[in-house]
Design a protein around this motif. Structure first.
Motif, PDB file in Angstrom:
ATOM      1  N   LEU A  85       0.841  -1.186   0.000  1.00  0.00           N
ATOM      2  CA  LEU A  85       0.000   0.000   0.000  1.00  0.00           C
ATOM      3  C   LEU A  85       0.879   1.238   0.000  1.00  0.00           C
ATOM      4  O   LEU A  85       1.985   1.224   0.562  1.00  0.00           O
ATOM      5  CB  LEU A  85      -0.923   0.027   1.223  1.00  0.00           C
ATOM      6  CG  LEU A  85      -1.849  -1.174   1.419  1.00  0.00           C
ATOM      7  CD1 LEU A  85      -2.663  -0.986   2.681  1.00  0.00           C
ATOM      8  CD2 LEU A  85      -2.762  -1.339   0.224  1.00  0.00           C
ATOM      9  N   SER A  86       0.387   2.300  -0.590  1.00  0.00           N
ATOM     10  CA  SER A  86       1.087   3.581  -0.597  1.00  0.00           C
ATOM     11  C   SER A  86       0.132   4.655  -0.098  1.00  0.00           C
ATOM     12  O   SER A  86      -1.063   4.624  -0.388  1.00  0.00           O
ATOM     13  CB  SER A  86       1.590   3.934  -2.003  1.00  0.00           C
ATOM     14  OG  SER A  86       2.513   2.970  -2.461  1.00  0.00           O
ATOM     15  N   GLY A  87       0.684   5.594   0.640  1.00  0.00           N
ATOM     16  CA  GLY A  87      -0.140   6.680   1.173  1.00  0.00           C
ATOM     17  C   GLY A  87       0.728   7.718   1.843  1.00  0.00           C
ATOM     18  O   GLY A  87       1.893   7.912   1.485  1.00  0.00           O
ATOM     19  N   GLN A  88       0.166   8.370   2.841  1.00  0.00           N
ATOM     20  CA  GLN A  88       0.897   9.390   3.569  1.00  0.00           C
ATOM     21  C   GLN A  88       0.602   9.271   5.053  1.00  0.00           C
ATOM     22  O   GLN A  88      -0.425   8.733   5.457  1.00  0.00           O
ATOM     23  CB  GLN A  88       0.537  10.791   3.082  1.00  0.00           C
ATOM     24  CG  GLN A  88      -0.909  11.187   3.322  1.00  0.00           C
ATOM     25  CD  GLN A  88      -1.215  12.586   2.825  1.00  0.00           C
ATOM     26  OE1 GLN A  88      -0.418  13.177   2.105  1.00  0.00           O
ATOM     27  NE2 GLN A  88      -2.358  13.116   3.214  1.00  0.00           N
ATOM     28  N   THR A  89       1.529   9.782   5.841  1.00  0.00           N
ATOM     29  CA  THR A  89       1.406   9.693   7.276  1.00  0.00           C
ATOM     30  C   THR A  89       0.507  10.808   7.809  1.00  0.00           C
ATOM     31  O   THR A  89       0.401  11.883   7.221  1.00  0.00           O
ATOM     32  CB  THR A  89       2.785   9.796   7.941  1.00  0.00           C
ATOM     33  OG1 THR A  89       3.403  11.039   7.562  1.00  0.00           O
ATOM     34  CG2 THR A  89       3.680   8.640   7.507  1.00  0.00           C
ATOM     35  N   SER A  90      -0.125  10.530   8.928  1.00  0.00           N
ATOM     36  CA  SER A  90      -0.963  11.508   9.616  1.00  0.00           C
ATOM     37  C   SER A  90      -1.043  11.091  11.080  1.00  0.00           C
ATOM     38  O   SER A  90      -0.496  10.066  11.473  1.00  0.00           O
ATOM     39  CB  SER A  90      -2.359  11.592   8.991  1.00  0.00           C
ATOM     40  OG  SER A  90      -3.039  10.360   9.121  1.00  0.00           O
ATOM     41  N   ALA A  91      -1.724  11.912  11.861  1.00  0.00           N
ATOM     42  CA  ALA A  91      -1.877  11.636  13.288  1.00  0.00           C
ATOM     43  C   ALA A  91      -3.336  11.330  13.599  1.00  0.00           C
ATOM     44  O   ALA A  91      -4.231  12.008  13.092  1.00  0.00           O
ATOM     45  CB  ALA A  91      -1.388  12.817  14.129  1.00  0.00           C
ATOM     46  N   ALA A 375       4.625   7.380   2.388  1.00  0.00           N
ATOM     47  CA  ALA A 375       5.060   6.144   3.034  1.00  0.00           C
ATOM     48  C   ALA A 375       4.414   4.948   2.345  1.00  0.00           C
ATOM     49  O   ALA A 375       3.522   5.101   1.497  1.00  0.00           O
ATOM     50  CB  ALA A 375       4.715   6.166   4.529  1.00  0.00           C
ATOM     51  N   TRP A 376       4.877   3.756   2.705  1.00  0.00           N
ATOM     52  CA  TRP A 376       4.347   2.514   2.146  1.00  0.00           C
ATOM     53  C   TRP A 376       4.189   1.510   3.274  1.00  0.00           C
ATOM     54  O   TRP A 376       4.705   1.692   4.387  1.00  0.00           O
ATOM     55  CB  TRP A 376       5.280   1.951   1.064  1.00  0.00           C
ATOM     56  CG  TRP A 376       6.717   1.822   1.511  1.00  0.00           C
ATOM     57  CD1 TRP A 376       7.716   2.720   1.332  1.00  0.00           C
ATOM     58  CD2 TRP A 376       7.272   0.730   2.255  1.00  0.00           C
ATOM     59  NE1 TRP A 376       8.873   2.286   1.900  1.00  0.00           N
ATOM     60  CE2 TRP A 376       8.638   1.042   2.468  1.00  0.00           C
ATOM     61  CE3 TRP A 376       6.779  -0.472   2.758  1.00  0.00           C
ATOM     62  CZ2 TRP A 376       9.497   0.204   3.161  1.00  0.00           C
ATOM     63  CZ3 TRP A 376       7.636  -1.316   3.443  1.00  0.00           C
ATOM     64  CH2 TRP A 376       8.981  -0.976   3.637  1.00  0.00           C
ATOM     65  N   ALA A 377       3.473   0.449   2.970  1.00  0.00           N
ATOM     66  CA  ALA A 377       3.251  -0.609   3.962  1.00  0.00           C
ATOM     67  C   ALA A 377       3.044  -1.926   3.232  1.00  0.00           C
ATOM     68  O   ALA A 377       2.407  -1.966   2.169  1.00  0.00           O
ATOM     69  CB  ALA A 377       2.051  -0.286   4.845  1.00  0.00           C
ATOM     70  N   PHE A 378       3.595  -2.993   3.803  1.00  0.00           N
ATOM     71  CA  PHE A 378       3.348  -4.354   3.345  1.00  0.00           C
ATOM     72  C   PHE A 378       2.407  -5.013   4.348  1.00  0.00           C
ATOM     73  O   PHE A 378       2.705  -5.076   5.541  1.00  0.00           O
ATOM     74  CB  PHE A 378       4.643  -5.154   3.238  1.00  0.00           C
ATOM     75  CG  PHE A 378       5.446  -4.836   2.013  1.00  0.00           C
ATOM     76  CD1 PHE A 378       4.960  -5.160   0.754  1.00  0.00           C
ATOM     77  CD2 PHE A 378       6.671  -4.209   2.112  1.00  0.00           C
ATOM     78  CE1 PHE A 378       5.685  -4.862  -0.384  1.00  0.00           C
ATOM     79  CE2 PHE A 378       7.405  -3.906   0.977  1.00  0.00           C
ATOM     80  CZ  PHE A 378       6.907  -4.234  -0.277  1.00  0.00           C
ATOM     81  N   VAL A 379       1.277  -5.498   3.853  1.00  0.00           N
ATOM     82  CA  VAL A 379       0.259  -6.108   4.706  1.00  0.00           C
ATOM     83  C   VAL A 379       0.045  -7.539   4.234  1.00  0.00           C
ATOM     84  O   VAL A 379      -0.139  -7.784   3.028  1.00  0.00           O
ATOM     85  CB  VAL A 379      -1.066  -5.317   4.653  1.00  0.00           C
ATOM     86  CG1 VAL A 379      -2.099  -5.940   5.581  1.00  0.00           C
ATOM     87  CG2 VAL A 379      -0.828  -3.860   5.009  1.00  0.00           C
ATOM     88  N   ASP A 380       0.070  -8.489   5.180  1.00  0.00           N
ATOM     89  CA  ASP A 380      -0.230  -9.870   4.831  1.00  0.00           C
ATOM     90  C   ASP A 380      -1.694  -9.995   4.464  1.00  0.00           C
ATOM     91  O   ASP A 380      -2.567  -9.376   5.073  1.00  0.00           O
ATOM     92  CB  ASP A 380       0.087 -10.799   6.006  1.00  0.00           C
ATOM     93  CG  ASP A 380       1.579 -10.830   6.305  1.00  0.00           C
ATOM     94  OD1 ASP A 380       2.362 -10.490   5.398  1.00  0.00           O
ATOM     95  OD2 ASP A 380       1.953 -11.168   7.445  1.00  0.00           O
ATOM     96  N   SER A 381      -1.958 -10.811   3.456  1.00  0.00           N
ATOM     97  CA  SER A 381      -3.330 -10.986   3.001  1.00  0.00           C
ATOM     98  C   SER A 381      -4.206 -11.541   4.105  1.00  0.00           C
ATOM     99  O   SER A 381      -3.818 -12.452   4.831  1.00  0.00           O
ATOM    100  CB  SER A 381      -3.373 -11.903   1.786  1.00  0.00           C
ATOM    101  OG  SER A 381      -4.708 -12.165   1.400  1.00  0.00           O
ATOM    102  N   ALA A 382      -5.406 -11.011   4.233  1.00  0.00           N
ATOM    103  CA  ALA A 382      -6.341 -11.499   5.270  1.00  0.00           C
ATOM    104  C   ALA A 382      -6.769 -12.933   4.983  1.00  0.00           C
ATOM    105  O   ALA A 382      -7.011 -13.724   5.893  1.00  0.00           O
ATOM    106  CB  ALA A 382      -7.549 -10.587   5.360  1.00  0.00           C
ATOM    107  N   GLN A 383      -6.852 -13.295   3.710  1.00  0.00           N
ATOM    108  CA  GLN A 383      -7.253 -14.648   3.362  1.00  0.00           C
ATOM    109  C   GLN A 383      -6.236 -15.660   3.858  1.00  0.00           C
ATOM    110  O   GLN A 383      -6.572 -16.743   4.333  1.00  0.00           O
ATOM    111  CB  GLN A 383      -7.438 -14.752   1.859  1.00  0.00           C
ATOM    112  CG  GLN A 383      -8.546 -13.869   1.313  1.00  0.00           C
ATOM    113  CD  GLN A 383      -8.606 -13.886  -0.199  1.00  0.00           C
ATOM    114  OE1 GLN A 383      -7.726 -14.431  -0.853  1.00  0.00           O
ATOM    115  NE2 GLN A 383      -9.660 -13.282  -0.742  1.00  0.00           N
ATOM    116  N   GLN A 384      -4.931 -15.279   3.811  1.00  0.00           N
ATOM    117  CA  GLN A 384      -3.902 -16.177   4.290  1.00  0.00           C
ATOM    118  C   GLN A 384      -3.988 -16.326   5.807  1.00  0.00           C
ATOM    119  O   GLN A 384      -3.837 -17.410   6.354  1.00  0.00           O
ATOM    120  CB  GLN A 384      -2.510 -15.642   3.897  1.00  0.00           C
ATOM    121  CG  GLN A 384      -1.342 -16.454   4.464  1.00  0.00           C
ATOM    122  CD  GLN A 384      -1.330 -17.875   3.948  1.00  0.00           C
ATOM    123  OE1 GLN A 384      -1.857 -18.156   2.878  1.00  0.00           O
ATOM    124  NE2 GLN A 384      -0.748 -18.777   4.732  1.00  0.00           N
TER     125      GLN A 384
END
Length: 389
Positions: A85-91, A375-384
């Protein structure tokens, strides 16, 4: 003498004319053949491929000389598909600093930002973070104070005028009452008078009585009129007092204090054909956001995922987060919010594409981790994860 002719003079036999010898032309340089260079390059490349394909270490061999086949991919816990995922940081926890909206007739006028904390400064609750130019309001407050004093003086003046008018009207009533009493006495003494004199006396009584009753009614009307006039003037005093009180309440609001501890981040505004941060000296309008106070201990990553992939995310999924500006900065996190409805991604070709907002809470803290960083994030698939359970 004989008659034989004289011999002819000796002539050399005629030589054959030499044939012209053809001189060979100098050799002309031939045209370069352009196909030779590409052909040579192709031959070299083909030879290189054959060399790498046929060299002994092209495949890993066992003791018996067999090539080791790759292990088959197995389902379940051996495979961990991940989604980027790609996005931006916030509070998650923050407070917006807005230009205050003032009361009264001056509620919509623009203000000048006279002072503000530097972006990136940590402030404590109660610290002054912004200050607006209040000189115009101070001058206006002085004018309103004069208006209040003038309204109070008008009330006192009107009360004095009404007292004089009321006293004069009461005196007129007394005079009218005396005239009526005198006319009654004259009517009683008119028994010895002629019929005409008695009729004149009766008419005087009626006339004086009517004048007296008219003054009594006028007295009651004047009393109500005076009360109404005083009420209007007192309402004017009250209105001016409320106006003054509103500005007195507004004056402290020209100094904005931080409602919480956190990092000061200036808002963006469009001026001069470009986006830039709000600066000291800018003209701002009521309700405009000029700053945020963010709690850097509650940072998150805001991203959008395609609606087709939304079923692969669940609240509580683990994630690994990185910041583009600082490649060595890595954090762990968990998804804490998934949008319930898909939204439009934009205009043009992506107008019909729907995306779901996803927010990932960042665990840990670092001085370099501030809002509005890509920023970016690697998320494990929920199905897994569901399959592992």
């Amino acid at each position: 003498m004989s008659s034989q002719p004289a011999p002819a003079p000796f002539q050399e036999p005629a030589q054959p004319s030499p044939r012209p010898v053809r001189v060979p032309e100098p050799p002309q340089p031939g045209r370069p053949r352009r196909w030779r260079i590409p052909a040579l390059i192709a031959v070299i490349a083909l030879g290189g491929l054959l060399y790498f394909a046929l060299r002994p270490d092209a495949a890993t061999k066992t003791g018996g000389g067999d090539v080791v086949q790759p292990a088959p991919v197995t389902a379940g816990r051996d495979v961990k598909p991940r989604i980027r995922l790609s996005g931006q940081t916030s509070a998650r926890n923050f407070a917006q600093i807005m230009v205050p909206t003032f009361r009264g007739p001056d509620s919509g006028r623009d203000l000048t930002l006279m002072n503000a904390v530097k972006p990136g400064t940590f402030v404590n609750k109660g610290d002054i973070v912004a200050e607006f130019d209040a000189q115009t309001l101070l001058d206006h407050v002085d004018d309103v104070k004069d208006q209040v004093q003038q309204a109070e003086n008008d009330v006192k003046k009107r009360e004095a005028e009404q007292l004089v008018e009321w006293t004069s009207l009461q005196q007129s009533v007394k005079v009218a009452k005396a005239d009526w009493d005198k006319a009654l006495l004259d009517q009683r003494a008119a028994e010895v008078n002629t019929e005409i004199q008695r009729e004149i006396a009766r008419l005087r009584v009626e006339e004086s009585e009517a004048a007296y009753k008219a003054l009594i009614k006028e007295l009651e009307d004047k009393k109500r009129s005076h009360a109404a006039d005083l009420m209007i003037l007192k309402i004017t005093v009250k209105r001016q007092a409320i106006h003054l009180n509103n500005h007195v309440i507004d004056l402290p609001r020209f100094k904005v204090r931080a409602p919480m501890d956190g990092l000061a981040v200036m808002a963006q505004t469009f001026r001069g054909g470009e986006n830039r941060s709000v600066q000291v000296g800018d003209q701002v309008f009521p309700g405009m956001q000029i700053m945020k106070i963010v709690d850097t201990r509650s940072m998150q990553l805001e991203a959008l995922v395609s609606q087709a992939d939304s079923d692969k995310f669940r609240v509580g999924q683990a994630a690994q987060i990185g910041v583009d500006a600082f490649p060595d900065l890595k954090f762990n996190g968990k998804i804490h919010s998934i949008g319930a409805l898909a939204t439009r991604s934009g205009t043009g070709e992506s107008y019909w594409v729907r995306s779901v907002p996803v927010k990932i809470a960042i665990e840990g803290n670092d001085p370099r981790l501030i809002p509005d960083l890509s920023a970016w994030a690697f998320v494990d698939s929920a199905q897994q994860q569901l399959a592992q359970r």
